[in-house]
Write a protein that holds these residues in place. Structure first.
Motif, PDB file in Angstrom:
ATOM      1  N   ARG A 181       0.833  -1.201   0.000  1.00 52.68           N
ATOM      2  CA  ARG A 181       0.000   0.000   0.000  1.00 52.68           C
ATOM      3  C   ARG A 181       0.873   1.259   0.000  1.00 52.68           C
ATOM      4  O   ARG A 181       0.583   2.230  -0.707  1.00 52.68           O
ATOM      5  CB  ARG A 181      -0.931  -0.019   1.213  1.00 52.68           C
ATOM      6  CG  ARG A 181      -1.859   1.188   1.308  1.00 52.68           C
ATOM      7  CD  ARG A 181      -2.858   1.052   2.447  1.00 52.68           C
ATOM      8  NE  ARG A 181      -3.947   0.126   2.129  1.00 52.68           N
ATOM      9  CZ  ARG A 181      -4.108  -1.059   2.702  1.00 52.68           C
ATOM     10  NH1 ARG A 181      -3.258  -1.477   3.645  1.00 52.68           N
ATOM     11  NH2 ARG A 181      -5.109  -1.843   2.359  1.00 52.68           N
TER      12      ARG A 181
ATOM     13  N   HIS B 205       2.136   2.989  -3.156  1.00 56.34           N
ATOM     14  CA  HIS B 205       1.220   3.827  -3.933  1.00 56.34           C
ATOM     15  C   HIS B 205       1.268   5.306  -3.518  1.00 56.34           C
ATOM     16  O   HIS B 205       0.637   6.141  -4.161  1.00 56.34           O
ATOM     17  CB  HIS B 205      -0.219   3.339  -3.763  1.00 56.34           C
ATOM     18  CG  HIS B 205      -0.493   1.986  -4.351  1.00 56.34           C
ATOM     19  ND1 HIS B 205      -0.003   0.820  -3.800  1.00 56.34           N
ATOM     20  CD2 HIS B 205      -1.210   1.615  -5.442  1.00 56.34           C
ATOM     21  CE1 HIS B 205      -0.415  -0.210  -4.530  1.00 56.34           C
ATOM     22  NE2 HIS B 205      -1.149   0.245  -5.526  1.00 56.34           N
TER      23      HIS B 205
ATOM     24  N   SER C 144      -1.216  -8.589  -6.675  1.00 60.70           N
ATOM     25  CA  SER C 144      -2.588  -8.108  -6.665  1.00 60.70           C
ATOM     26  C   SER C 144      -3.340  -8.831  -7.771  1.00 60.70           C
ATOM     27  O   SER C 144      -2.775  -9.102  -8.838  1.00 60.70           O
ATOM     28  CB  SER C 144      -2.615  -6.594  -6.904  1.00 60.70           C
ATOM     29  OG  SER C 144      -3.942  -6.107  -6.868  1.00 60.70           O
TER      30      SER C 144
ATOM     31  N   ASN D  50      -8.364  -5.899  -8.161  1.00 54.74           N
ATOM     32  CA  ASN D  50      -9.122  -5.013  -9.035  1.00 54.74           C
ATOM     33  C   ASN D  50     -10.584  -5.406  -8.959  1.00 54.74           C
ATOM     34  O   ASN D  50     -10.912  -6.594  -9.027  1.00 54.74           O
ATOM     35  CB  ASN D  50      -8.681  -5.171 -10.496  1.00 54.74           C
ATOM     36  CG  ASN D  50      -7.447  -4.384 -10.848  1.00 54.74           C
ATOM     37  OD1 ASN D  50      -6.714  -3.929  -9.983  1.00 54.74           O
ATOM     38  ND2 ASN D  50      -7.204  -4.245 -12.136  1.00 54.74           N
TER      39      ASN D  50
ATOM     40  N   ASN E 239      -8.211  -1.717  -5.748  1.00 52.17           N
ATOM     41  CA  ASN E 239      -8.080  -0.882  -6.935  1.00 52.17           C
ATOM     42  C   ASN E 239      -9.442  -0.888  -7.630  1.00 52.17           C
ATOM     43  O   ASN E 239      -9.842  -1.887  -8.237  1.00 52.17           O
ATOM     44  CB  ASN E 239      -6.992  -1.447  -7.849  1.00 52.17           C
ATOM     45  CG  ASN E 239      -6.657  -0.536  -9.015  1.00 52.17           C
ATOM     46  OD1 ASN E 239      -6.698   0.686  -8.898  1.00 52.17           O
ATOM     47  ND2 ASN E 239      -6.299  -1.134 -10.145  1.00 52.17           N
TER      48      ASN E 239
ATOM     49  N   ARG F 170     -11.941  -0.147 -10.373  1.00 52.64           N
ATOM     50  CA  ARG F 170     -11.932   0.205 -11.784  1.00 52.64           C
ATOM     51  C   ARG F 170     -13.147   1.052 -12.127  1.00 52.64           C
ATOM     52  O   ARG F 170     -14.258   0.770 -11.681  1.00 52.64           O
ATOM     53  CB  ARG F 170     -11.908  -1.058 -12.645  1.00 52.64           C
ATOM     54  CG  ARG F 170     -11.228  -0.833 -13.991  1.00 52.64           C
ATOM     55  CD  ARG F 170     -11.117  -2.096 -14.777  1.00 52.64           C
ATOM     56  NE  ARG F 170     -12.350  -2.408 -15.507  1.00 52.64           N
ATOM     57  CZ  ARG F 170     -12.487  -3.448 -16.312  1.00 52.64           C
ATOM     58  NH1 ARG F 170     -11.483  -4.286 -16.479  1.00 52.64           N
ATOM     59  NH2 ARG F 170     -13.632  -3.658 -16.935  1.00 52.64           N
TER      60      ARG F 170
ATOM     61  N   ASP G 105      -8.340   2.112  -2.291  1.00 54.84           N
ATOM     62  CA  ASP G 105      -6.990   2.671  -2.143  1.00 54.84           C
ATOM     63  C   ASP G 105      -6.540   3.384  -3.407  1.00 54.84           C
ATOM     64  O   ASP G 105      -5.688   4.278  -3.363  1.00 54.84           O
ATOM     65  CB  ASP G 105      -5.988   1.552  -1.849  1.00 54.84           C
ATOM     66  CG  ASP G 105      -6.259   0.855  -0.539  1.00 54.84           C
ATOM     67  OD1 ASP G 105      -5.841   1.382   0.502  1.00 54.84           O
ATOM     68  OD2 ASP G 105      -6.908  -0.213  -0.556  1.00 54.84           O
ATOM     69  N   CYS G 106      -7.087   2.954  -4.551  1.00 51.95           N
ATOM     70  CA  CYS G 106      -6.633   3.434  -5.857  1.00 51.95           C
ATOM     71  C   CYS G 106      -7.819   3.317  -6.802  1.00 51.95           C
ATOM     72  O   CYS G 106      -8.702   2.471  -6.594  1.00 51.95           O
ATOM     73  CB  CYS G 106      -5.473   2.546  -6.326  1.00 51.95           C
ATOM     74  SG  CYS G 106      -4.675   3.020  -7.880  1.00 51.95           S
TER      75      CYS G 106
ATOM     76  N   TYR H 187      -9.005   3.170 -11.082  1.00 58.59           N
ATOM     77  CA  TYR H 187      -8.451   2.750 -12.358  1.00 58.59           C
ATOM     78  C   TYR H 187      -9.424   3.107 -13.476  1.00 58.59           C
ATOM     79  O   TYR H 187     -10.298   2.313 -13.827  1.00 58.59           O
ATOM     80  CB  TYR H 187      -8.202   1.246 -12.285  1.00 58.59           C
ATOM     81  CG  TYR H 187      -7.690   0.571 -13.542  1.00 58.59           C
ATOM     82  CD1 TYR H 187      -7.140   1.283 -14.606  1.00 58.59           C
ATOM     83  CD2 TYR H 187      -7.726  -0.820 -13.640  1.00 58.59           C
ATOM     84  CE1 TYR H 187      -6.665   0.642 -15.726  1.00 58.59           C
ATOM     85  CE2 TYR H 187      -7.258  -1.474 -14.765  1.00 58.59           C
ATOM     86  CZ  TYR H 187      -6.732  -0.746 -15.807  1.00 58.59           C
ATOM     87  OH  TYR H 187      -6.264  -1.383 -16.930  1.00 58.59           O
TER      88      TYR H 187
ATOM     89  N   ASN I  80      -4.504   4.520 -11.214  1.00 60.28           N
ATOM     90  CA  ASN I  80      -3.916   3.462 -12.040  1.00 60.28           C
ATOM     91  C   ASN I  80      -4.257   3.746 -13.501  1.00 60.28           C
ATOM     92  O   ASN I  80      -5.400   4.040 -13.836  1.00 60.28           O
ATOM     93  CB  ASN I  80      -4.524   2.124 -11.616  1.00 60.28           C
ATOM     94  CG  ASN I  80      -3.884   0.903 -12.263  1.00 60.28           C
ATOM     95  OD1 ASN I  80      -3.529  -0.051 -11.583  1.00 60.28           O
ATOM     96  ND2 ASN I  80      -3.760   0.878 -13.579  1.00 60.28           N
TER      97      ASN I  80
ATOM     98  N   ARG J 282       0.186   4.677 -10.687  1.00 68.21           N
ATOM     99  CA  ARG J 282       0.415   3.234 -10.815  1.00 68.21           C
ATOM    100  C   ARG J 282       0.139   2.840 -12.259  1.00 68.21           C
ATOM    101  O   ARG J 282      -0.826   3.309 -12.863  1.00 68.21           O
ATOM    102  CB  ARG J 282      -0.512   2.509  -9.842  1.00 68.21           C
ATOM    103  CG  ARG J 282      -0.765   1.039 -10.082  1.00 68.21           C
ATOM    104  CD  ARG J 282      -1.582   0.455  -8.931  1.00 68.21           C
ATOM    105  NE  ARG J 282      -2.315  -0.734  -9.354  1.00 68.21           N
ATOM    106  CZ  ARG J 282      -2.811  -1.647  -8.541  1.00 68.21           C
ATOM    107  NH1 ARG J 282      -2.688  -1.517  -7.229  1.00 68.21           N
ATOM    108  NH2 ARG J 282      -3.469  -2.686  -8.995  1.00 68.21           N
TER     109      ARG J 282
END
Length: 238
Positions: free
Chosen positions: A7, A10, A80, A107, A141, A143, A170-171, A173, A194, A214
């Motif tokens: 983590r 990132h 991941s 994801n 992550n 999407r 956390d992220c 995409y 991402n 990322r």
């Protein structure tokens, strides 16, 4: 490497220095990437599907989790896993299966069958449930599929991304987002973004310069490898 370290990779990254995560499709390709020195890997669902003889989106859940587990066992770096829309599993079961496979992240996409966008607030609520079940044990992550099956409006992508970050992602995409809109996304989204690159250095470098945190490659590396094998086979056949 622990999930906490993954983590942390990132965050605090210098401009133009994105976290680059190659996409292994089996244990052998994972070892190649780990031996090259990459600190972590991220499986592509389409690449894994192709390696198992399925079309993208058609891999049975049991086979996908088994493939992820084989990749995890093969390498000393964290992995991941792209688990598409979660295979209809309840959040607790989904998290349990990811952790049993050894994944440190996942994801999760916001469209059904790459055809229809999910309601963003309902999807955010579901992501919040996944986060509650996972605690800090997974890097999520989320999407955003608006450029894949939606309007392609950056404002829509930003709105969805903000909901998902608030839900605990956390992220985010924004798959297939054009390079030209990345600065707009970067301005509107707090936290890591991402982006998908083609497998060449300039693609990675340009995405980093434009604000990607990322970088992943989708099935690009698997397809590159199959193309090279196709060329070899054609030469041998000739």
């Amino acid at each position: 490497m622990t999930v906490a370290t993954f983590r942390a990779l990132h965050h605090g990254r210098a401009p133009g220095d994105p976290l680059v995560l190659p996409g292994p499709w089996d244990a052998g390709s994972a070892r190649v990437f780990a031996d090259a020195g990459f600190p972590a890997l991220a499986t592509p669902s389409a690449g894994v599907a192709a390696s198992l003889g399925y079309a993208d989106g058609a891999t049975p859940a049991d086979e996908m989790f088994a493939a992820v587990a084989r990749i995890v066992r093969a390498v000393p770096v964290p992995v991941s896993a792209d688990v598409e829309g979660g295979y209809g599993l309840a959040p607790g079961e989904l998290v349990g299966r990811l952790l049993d496979a050894g994944a440190v992240g996942c994801n999760l996409e916001d469209s059904d069958g790459h055809g229809t966008l999910k309601d963003p607030r309902q999807h955010a609520d579901w992501l919040a449930e996944v986060r509650a079940e996972a605690g800090d044990a997974l890097v999520i992550n989320a999407r955003v599929d608006t450029f894949l099956v939606g309007t392609g409006d950056p404002a829509d992508a930003v709105a969805r991304a903000r909901l998902y970050v608030a839900a605990g992602a956390d992220c985010v995409y924004p798959i297939l987002a054009p390079l030209a809109v990345l600065p707009v996304l970067r301005e509107g989204i707090a936290g890591p973004i991402n982006m998908a690159a083609v497998p060449d250095r300039e693609s990675v470098a340009e995405l980093g310069r434009q604000g990607a945190t990322r970088i992943t490659f989708g099935p690009g590396m698997q397809r590159y490898a199959m193309g090279a094998i196709g060329d070899l086979a054609a030469g041998l056949r000739a």
